[in-house]
Design a protein around this motif. Structure first.
Motif, short mmCIF file in Angstrom:
data_model
loop_
_atom_site.label_atom_id
_atom_site.label_comp_id
_atom_site.label_asym_id
_atom_site.label_seq_id
_atom_site.Cartn_x
_atom_site.Cartn_y
_atom_site.Cartn_z
N ALA B 221 0.83 -1.20 0.00
CA ALA B 221 0.00 0.00 0.00
C ALA B 221 0.87 1.25 0.00
N ARG B 222 1.95 1.20 0.72
CA ARG B 222 2.82 2.36 0.74
C ARG B 222 3.44 2.57 -0.64
N ALA B 224 2.25 1.71 -3.38
CA ALA B 224 1.22 2.13 -4.33
C ALA B 224 0.68 3.51 -3.97
N ALA B 225 1.29 4.15 -2.98
CA ALA B 225 0.92 5.51 -2.58
C ALA B 225 -0.52 5.59 -2.09
N LEU B 226 -1.00 4.54 -1.45
CA LEU B 226 -2.32 4.64 -0.83
C LEU B 226 -2.18 5.44 0.47
N PRO B 227 -3.26 6.12 0.87
CA PRO B 227 -3.17 6.97 2.06
C PRO B 227 -3.21 6.17 3.35
N SER D 349 5.66 8.57 -0.66
CA SER D 349 5.06 7.94 -1.84
C SER D 349 3.82 8.71 -2.26
N ARG D 350 3.15 9.33 -1.31
CA ARG D 350 1.98 10.14 -1.64
C ARG D 350 2.40 11.34 -2.48
N GLN D 353 3.28 10.27 -5.94
CA GLN D 353 2.05 10.02 -6.68
C GLN D 353 1.45 11.32 -7.19
N PHE D 370 -1.52 -7.03 -3.53
CA PHE D 370 -2.29 -7.25 -2.32
C PHE D 370 -2.77 -8.69 -2.39
N THR D 382 -4.82 1.49 -7.36
CA THR D 382 -4.26 2.84 -7.32
C THR D 382 -5.16 3.88 -7.97
N ARG D 435 -1.42 -2.18 -13.26
CA ARG D 435 -1.91 -1.21 -12.29
C ARG D 435 -1.35 0.19 -12.57
#
Ligand code: ATP
Ligand code: ATP
Ligand code: MG
Ligand code: MG
Lengths: 346, 335, 332, 533
Positions: B221-222, B224-227, D349-350, D353, D370, D382, D435
């Protein structure tokens, strides 16, 4: 105990411990002295005795929890096993050896069952030991008939708490001996190496031929036995055993081991570090008593300390913090960029 | 040296395809059969005991079970979200119930709406902070929530002046929260609505789906830049609100609030979640399952009580239920 | 002492066993400059303990003593640890509440060896512990049980019940004070065979558990004439049962057809419930009266007076009629 | 095709058999081995023989049955039919312990050393001996001896393994196995996590071992390595053996043909056919990364829409560079100067993005998919933001997007609801890459080892996807440890060494040996084995 500072430091480093425990101990000692100073008290051997009795109370629980954590597991059933150990010893009665033996036997059974479930079925130890916690609480209530059970042998309890050399007691010496033994096991035996391997990288350890299941069962047995035996000893010193489980041993144990430099993620930690954590926390408790702090303030202090500890142990805070420090010193790569457009060589 | 005398492993026995490392499809399918068998046998056993228990099959008893399941279940909804998100569990939700209940009773003088909002916001904020710490810095949730429980207890009893709080207003102002509505106790509605809403959120909202992804793998998740932070705050603060609802309804029923309101909610809610079959490591499970888990535990406890078993035996049975559920979930897990 | 105004001292009719009248001046002198350690239960978990610790501290400090309170969450191990820590403070006296007789023996032996007197409160001691302790201040739980029974019978009669099924909910069944209370209760109820207690359950002082088991027993009894009366040893457990009754569609009160609820030891929850009419009565086993009696005993011990081993306080019966007299004492 | 080991090779490993001069009985021989997993037939009548002192290659597509064969020898999998012979005598291999008694050792794909322990502890870990005592002197001597045998005599036994290079770790593991008297060492894709230079270190050690009479069975998708290292090569396809030939006589093209059947096609042509971004209206970006102590400071000017290949050995900083740009290395500072003077700083990473950066990690299972969730959920993971309105996910949009992406990347799956763990490695990788596709133009796609563990066919498909993305305006930066992959896929090759850029060239101007020379600068001499191969 004649540890030379160098040996001590090497011992902590060699097993992957950190500077944390030493720092914690120093801070706690300073805080203690200051607290006592402001409370207008003098420090006596009685304080030393109290601190060591506190170490005796939950020391083994912390050690047991710490061992499971070094092996990459978490034993939530500890407080229930602590209670059950006392109840079993009190119910069996008779000679203390038999009664404590019975508590230890109960611990072995519980440890083997939990360990096998975790190791053989590869179930999260938190889930298994949480179920274990509830089951053992029920067992303690059921076998005791929800009554406080009284030991028939009151003198033994008195004996094991009698001060030796002013500050020690049989109970605290036994617990300290446990620390020494486990310390030696971790540091000087193959099993110690293997436990750290199991906690650090289970897959690799398995591939290398470490008998994972046996090692995992071992830590769960040691954990349950440690909890049961301390519960039994405490019940003697109280001459009774109450069947109700509370989380006190778990809270104390977790705080102590994290202060003692055990990694929540397994593979790192020493018996010496855990002992330091236990002593540091006992110092704090003694200081709070000397100041006559109300219970709710004690809760806030312990909660705050645990919160700080949780943050210290949080991997991303450390990473982020180090990063921020570094970022201040380096501002990217200055200067002309290398041309990688592919245009020049065309 | 001879290999025979030196039996160190040359072959990574379980490194690949080993039983523990990766159950094969055969093992999974036989485990599913086993699971169905055990669940079937369990239900048959439950039915047998229910049929032979005097007074089990009555409307009144059904309501009693539903009420008990609802109060624990609301806390368990939060526990489920936290578990699904990969944070493991919270050991402070019971304390959150109690402290919110105290805030509710303390604020009743300002009007019931303010009291409700105040208590819910307090719960959402305190648990939200825990979620922030866990989500942002990957702090260990068990330790963080134990710490938060101690802090809540300390500050709660400090703010309440170590007391039992009793409402200063007329009972009719708030008592609807505890009384039956159309013959059904209010907590049952609250639980049903909360379960529906939260389950819908899990399936249909961005935050809910993100929560499941984060629970499946935080590292992925990190990358993939998920919050991560927002998701954990989301899960924890909803958990806080649900726990607060339980506390408020208990206070409204008993007309006072103290720390003792936490009862066994913390561990019972984890038990309900695990019995429902949510994976403790996250990523798999649902609120619907937790609803079933809460009902099963309440029914079993009820039978034990009606048959006159001691509270020790009731606890023991609860623990065994959790153990069996945990084992079955593991056997059927894909990993 | 302890800020209680004179009229309260007169209304709080804590019949103090065989107290010889130690004057206020004498006590001030005896407490002056003394160091007193109080090993007690924690207010955070238990409002009674919180109120008691506060009242006691206040009372003792007013007399000039220095007070150190060590609180624990009813945990025997921690309490013993605190007792040892109290000993190391080398106080002139330790005020202690025992969890039970046997676990107190080693502690009392140590205190005796150190020459520190111990005043125990609330817990009736037996055997060696009773001999080792300097003095005890306890309530007559048997009389509390009798008051509880009288309240309940009054309520049942007011509601016009010719006969009734009763549910009893105790705190922790195994504690001696619970046994005393039940004995007292039953001694009165023996005269009212038409009112039968069909079930006594143990709530372990957990109100949620009390509510849960009450609602389940209400449901089960429905087929057999239902439950008409509930009694509990403390007010907040009774409040939980009354709440469960409301949820099950029953009406706590004293009108015809109502569920009659009575409890033993008064607290805010009980005062509130009696005012609202959902509980018929309670009894006094108040922290303030206890604290006053303990303060007096401590004072006399320190003054070197000869003190009775056991001071038994007698509770008052509280009902809607005389509630106003007790509001102050019961609100904590 | 002969089944006895080829004795005409020039490798040091074969020298001993030459001296013996007799047609040696193979050390291990597998005869007509068959194995089926339910309906899947993994092995059909396969035969294999490995001579003493021989290094034997085993090649084949994904799912060809290589790992299954290897597991049979290791006693992890039991044959349905067929026999295994050791020194010409049939043996029973029903448990891993049996394999071990016969001196067969398996080195798994993933390294199996424990990072927190020391070298000595790792070498002795899990071995026999009394559990409570550690004989310090004897242990030390044993560790030193074993380290010497794998060419690590310089290494301190007290060094912590986490401080070692990948090659050293691999060798420590091999040393452990040698300590248990392994006669046949099986390595299943050992270099998947090794750089080229590291591989050379390991190869040198393997040759040395072969010279001492140990046999090696070597499974790899890196064909150049196989040809380079092995004496003989066995090729399996669909569970059956299609070739067993001397490596010296084997042409690379022929080997590919044997492995792929008729599926093979040549790739560079595909790259050449791709319309390169037009030079005249080119938009340029400047990428800056500093990440002490690994990367001192790298600044690159690259053209939007081009494919930049980073080549370098492990430790050269290619992965770190990508991770820093993806906001995953908090210790570093990275910035991207976008057209119009905008500067993006991927501090997390945010943030990355938000700056339009997508990242495909080299750790598919740990940092990629996942695993508990379905194929569909993984594909849209994503872009939940984009398929939801006011925070509510549109179900139609979700199915539509997932379906389209699944088709784009040709995932072989029974449906979008299938668990992603049910897919084979190559298909998992496609989901992972899928993805990051179709996320709009002007984006930057970072790929770390995009085809690790994927067979030649899957690799070509993935390369096509990457080219297509670039064609749509996405800027691609990827890292690969395989020279061929870099040269096949990249427009521009950037060679790194020790965290510095040491060369920038257009891909068509480079050969694999140029690339190797650039990326092993300074180390090449030390790591290239003495016999000058
Ligand atoms: N445990 C298993 N259960 C069912 N099928 C399996 C199992 N292991 C392997 N297979 C199947 O057997 C076949 C051979 O697999 P194997 O792992 O030997 O391939 P491989 O040649 O090692 O492939 P790769 O190059 O991808 O590693 C595949 O079709 C695979 O799907
Ligand atoms: N334990 C198993 N049970 C059932 N099917 C399996 C199992 N392991 C693998 N398979 C099936 O076998 C096929 C190939 O799996 P495998 O892991 O060998 O893929 P792979 O391409 O070799 O992956 P990698 O490149 O990562 O080695 C997949 O379709 C998978 O569903
Ligand atoms: Mg494979
Ligand atoms: Mg394979």
């Amino acid at each position: 105990m004649s540890f030379r500072p160098k040996t001590l430091a090497r011992g902590l480093r060699a097993e992957g411990g950190a500077l944390l425990p030493v720092a914690v101990l120093v801070v706690m000692a300073v805080v203690f002295v200051v607290l006592v100073g402001t409370a207008d008290q003098s420090i006596t051997s009685a304080n030393g005795y109290n601190i060591l009795q506190n170490v005796a109370l939950y020391g083994w629980v912390a050690l047991a929890l710490g061992l499971t954590m070094i092996a990459g597991e978490f034993d939530l059933s500890t407080p229930a096993m602590f209670t059950l150990g006392g109840v079993v010893a009190a119910l069996v009665g008779g000679s203390p050896a038999v009664a404590i033996g019975a508590a230890v036997a109960a611990g072995i059974v519980v440890g083997v069952v939990q360990g096998l479930l975790v190791a053989r079925l590869d179930i999260s130890s938190v889930a298994v030991t949480l179920a274990g916690y509830i089951v053992l609480s029920g067992v303690a209530l059921t076998v005791s008939g929800n009554e406080i059970t009284t030991h028939t042998n009151l003198d033994f309890g008195f004996e094991i708490d009698r001060p030796i050399l002013e500050v020690f007691s049989v109970r605290s010496l036994v617990v300290l001996a446990g620390f020494a033994l486990i310390g030696l096991l971790l540091r000087y035996t193959r099993i110690g190496t293997e436990l750290r391997a199991v906690g650090n990288d289970r897959r690799a350890a398995r591939v290398a031929g470490v008998p994972i299941a046996r090692r995992v069962v071992l830590v769960f047995v040691l954990s349950a036995v440690g909890a049961a035996a301390s519960g039994a000893l405490v019940s003697y010193s109280l001459s009774t055993a109450a069947p109700n489980v509370n989380l006190e041993p778990l809270i104390f144990g977790v705080t102590a081991i994290v202060l003692g430099g055990v990694s929540v993620y397994g593979g790192k930690g020493t018996a010496l570090g855990i002992l330091i954590g236990v002593i540091a926390l006992s110092l704090l408790e003694e200081g709070l008593v000397l100041l006559a702090i109300p219970d709710y303030v004690a809760n806030i202090v312990t909660g705050g300390l645990l919160a700080v500890v949780a943050l210290i142990a949080a991997p991303d805070l450390l990473r982020g913090g180090v990063a921020a420090l570094r970022r201040d010193r380096h501002e990217g790569a200055a200067g002309a960029p290398v041309d990688a457009t592919g245009a020049t060589s065309r | 040296m001879d290999a025979r005398r030196n039996p160190g492993l040359l072959v990574p026995a379980l490194a690949d395809g080993g039983a523990a490392a990766a159950p094969s499809r055969w093992r999974v399918s036989s485990a599913v059969t086993l699971q169905r068998g055990v669940i079937g046998a369990g239900l048959a056993l439950l039915l047998f005991f229910a049929l032979t228990t005097d007074g089990f099959f009555t409307v009144a008893n059904a309501k009693a079970i539903a009420t008990a399941a609802s109060l624990v279940g609301l806390v368990a909804i939060g526990q489920t979200l936290i578990m699904l998100g990969g944070s493991g569990m919270s050991l402070s939700l019971g304390m959150t119930s109690a402290v919110s209940a105290m805030a509710f009773v303390g604020l009743l003088g300002e009007g019931v709406v303010i009291a409700l909002l105040g208590a819910l916001v307090l719960a959402a904020v305190t648990t939200g902070i825990q979620g922030f710490v866990v989500g942002r810095w990957a702090a260990n949730a068990v330790i963080v929530t134990i710490a938060a429980g101690l802090l809540l207890e300390g500050f709660g009893s400090w703010a309440a002046g170590h007391g039992d709080l009793t409402p200063t207003v007329d009972r009719d102002v708030y008592a609807f929260l505890g009384r039956p509505l159309l013959g059904i106790p209010f907590p049952v509605y609250a639980f049903a609505v909360a379960a529906l809403v939260v389950q819908w959120m899990l399936r249909r909202t961005r935050d809910g789906r993100t929560l499941l992804l984060v629970g499946s793998s935080r590292e992925a998740a990190r990358a993939a830049a998920l919050p991560l932070t927002r998701t954990a705050v989301f899960a924890f603060s909803i958990a806080g609100v649900c726990a607060a609802l339980t506390g408020i309804m208990v206070a409204a029923t008993q007309h006072h609030a103290s720390l003792s309101i936490q009862g066994n909610y913390t561990f019972d809610s984890i038990a309900a979640t695990l019995v429902g079959g949510t994976l403790i490591s996250g990523g798999r499970g649902s609120v619907t399952r937790t609803l079933i888990g809460a009902l099963v535990i309440a029914a079993v406890t009820d039978i034990a009580l009606l048959r006159g078993y001691s509270s020790g035996v009731q606890t023991l049975v609860k623990g065994l239920l959790v153990l069996v559920a945990v084992i079955l979930v593991r056997l059927t897990a894909r990993r | 002492a302890c800020g209680s105004s004179d009229d309260e001292a007169s209304t709080g009719t804590a019949a103090q066993g065989s107290t010889s009248s130690g004057s206020a001046e004498a006590s001030a002198a005896a407490l002056e400059g003394k160091r007193i350690a109080v090993v007690s239960c924690a207010g955070a978990q238990n409002p009674w303990c919180g109120a008691f610790n506060e009242d006691l501290t206040h009372g003792l400090e007013e007399g000039g003593a220095r007070v150190t309170v060590l609180e624990d969450p009813q945990d025997p191990a921690v309490r013993a640890q605190h007792f040892n820590q109290a000993l190391s403070l080398r106080p002139d006296l330790i005020v202690f509440t025992a969890l039970d007789s046997d676990s107190s023996v080693p502690l009392f032996r140590r205190a005796e060896a150190a020459g520190i007197p111990v005043v125990n409160y609330n817990q009736r001691l037996e055997g060696e512990a009773a001999e080792l302790v300097t003095a005890s201040v306890i309530w007559s739980d048997e009389e509390l049980g009798q008051a509880l029974a009288r309240n309940l019978v009054g309520g049942l009669e007011a509601a016009g019940y010719r006969e009734a099924n009763l549910l009893g909910i105790t705190g922790t069944a195994s504690l001696p004070q619970t046994r005393d209370l039940v004995r007292g209760f039953e001694s009165v109820m023996a005269r009212y065979p038409q009112y039968r207690t069909i079930s006594i359950e143990d709530s372990n002082y957990d109100p949620n558990r009390a509510a849960e088991l009450a609602s389940q027993i209400f449901a089960q009894a429905r087929a057999r004439g239902g439950i008409q009366g509930v009694w509990a040893n403390v007010d907040y457990i009774a409040a939980a049962a009354a709440g469960a009754a409301e949820q099950a569609g029953l009406r706590p009160g004293t009108r015809s057809g109502d569920l009659v609820v009575a409890a033993g030891a008064c607290a805010s929850a009980g005062v509130n419930a009696i005012r609202a009419g959902t509980q018929v009565g309670t009894g006094t086993k108040t922290p303030r009266q206890t604290a006053e009696a303990v303060t007096e005993t401590v004072d006399r011990v320190l003054a070197g007076e000869d003190v009775e081993k056991v001071t038994v306080l007698a509770p008052d019966q509280v009902t809607a009629d005389n509630l106003d007299e007790f509001v102050e004492l019961c609100s904590y | 095709m002969t089944s006895s080991p080829d004795t005409t090779g020039t490798q040091a490993g074969s020298a001993s058999s030459v001296e013996e001069g007799a047609p040696a009985v193979p050390l291990v021989e597998v005869r007509s081995a068959s194995k089926a997993y339910g309906p899947t037939v993994a092995l059909r009548e396969v035969s294999l023989s490995v001579g003493a002192g021989e290094i034997h290659g085993l090649c084949g597509q994904n799912g060809a049955g290589k790992s299954t064969l290897v597991k049979v020898l290791a006693g992890l999998v039991q044959l349905d039919s067929g026999t295994v012979l050791l020194d010409g005598r049939p043996i029973e291999l029903s448990r891993p312990l049996d394999a071990q008694h016969h001196g067969i050792a398996l080195v798994d794909q993933e390294l199996s050393v424990v990072p927190a322990l020391t070298v000595e502890e790792n070498i002795l870990l899990g071995g026999a001996g009394r559990p409570f005592v550690r004989r310090r002197a004897a242990d030390r001597a044993r560790a030193r001896e074993l380290l010497e045998r794998v060419g690590l005599s310089q290494l301190s036994p007290d060094a912590r393994v986490e401080s070692l290079s990948m090659a050293q770790r691999q060798l420590v593991e091999i040393a452990r196995l040698l300590g248990r008297e392994a006669r046949l060492l099986i390595l299943d894709e050992p270099t998947a996590s090794l750089s080229r230079a590291d591989s050379l270190v390991v190869f040198a050690a393997l040759r040395e071992l072969a010279a001492r009479g140990h046999s090696v069975l070597y499974v790899s998708h890196r064909l150049d390595e196989v040809l380079d290292l092995c004496d003989r090569v066995t090729v399996v396809r669909d569970g059956a053996r299609v070739a067993d030939e001397s490596a010296t006589a084997l042409e690379p093209a022929r080997l590919i043909e044997l492995i792929m059947g008729d599926l093979h096609r040549h790739e560079r042509a595909a790259n050449a056919a791709r319309s390169a971004p037009d030079a005249s209206d080119a938009v340029e970006l400047v990428v800056r990364v500093a990440q002490p102590p690994r990367i001192g400071g790298v600044a690159l000017r690259i053209r939007a829409g081009s494919i930049v290949g980073l080549a370098g050995q492990v430790g050269s900083g290619t992965s770190e560079l990508l991770r820093a740009l993806a906001g995953l290395e908090p210790g570093g500072t990275a910035s991207i100067e976008l057209p119009g003077g905008r500067v993006a700083r991927p501090t997390s990473s945010r943030a990355a993005q938000a700056a339009g950066i997508d990242f495909v990690s080299n750790d598919r299972k740990g940092e990629g998919l996942f695993l508990e969730r379905s194929v569909g959920e993984n594909l849209v993971a994503t872009r939940l933001d984009r398929i939801s309105r006011a925070g509510i996910v549109g179900r139609r949009a979700l199915r539509e997007v997932a379906g389209r992406l699944s088709e784009r990347v040709h995932v072989k799956t029974r449906g979008l609801d299938a668990g992603v763990l049910e897919l084979s490695g190559g298909n998992q990788q496609k989901v992972f890459i899928g993805r990051c596709l179709e996320r709009g133009s002007d984006r930057i796609l970072l790929l770390d080892e995009p085809t690790r563990g994927v067979d030649v066919h899957g690799r070509a498909e993935i390369h096509d996807l990457v080219r297509e993305a670039a064609g749509n305006g996405t800027t691609v930066i990827f890292a690969s440890g395989e020279p061929d992959e870099v040269l096949d896929l990249a427009d521009v090759v950037v060679c790194l060494h020790g965290g510095d850029v040491v060369a920038v060239r257009r891909a068509e101007e480079m050969t694999a040996s140029d690339l190797l020379a650039e990326t092993t600068r300074g180390r090449a001499a030390a790591t290239e084995e003495p016999d000058g191969r």
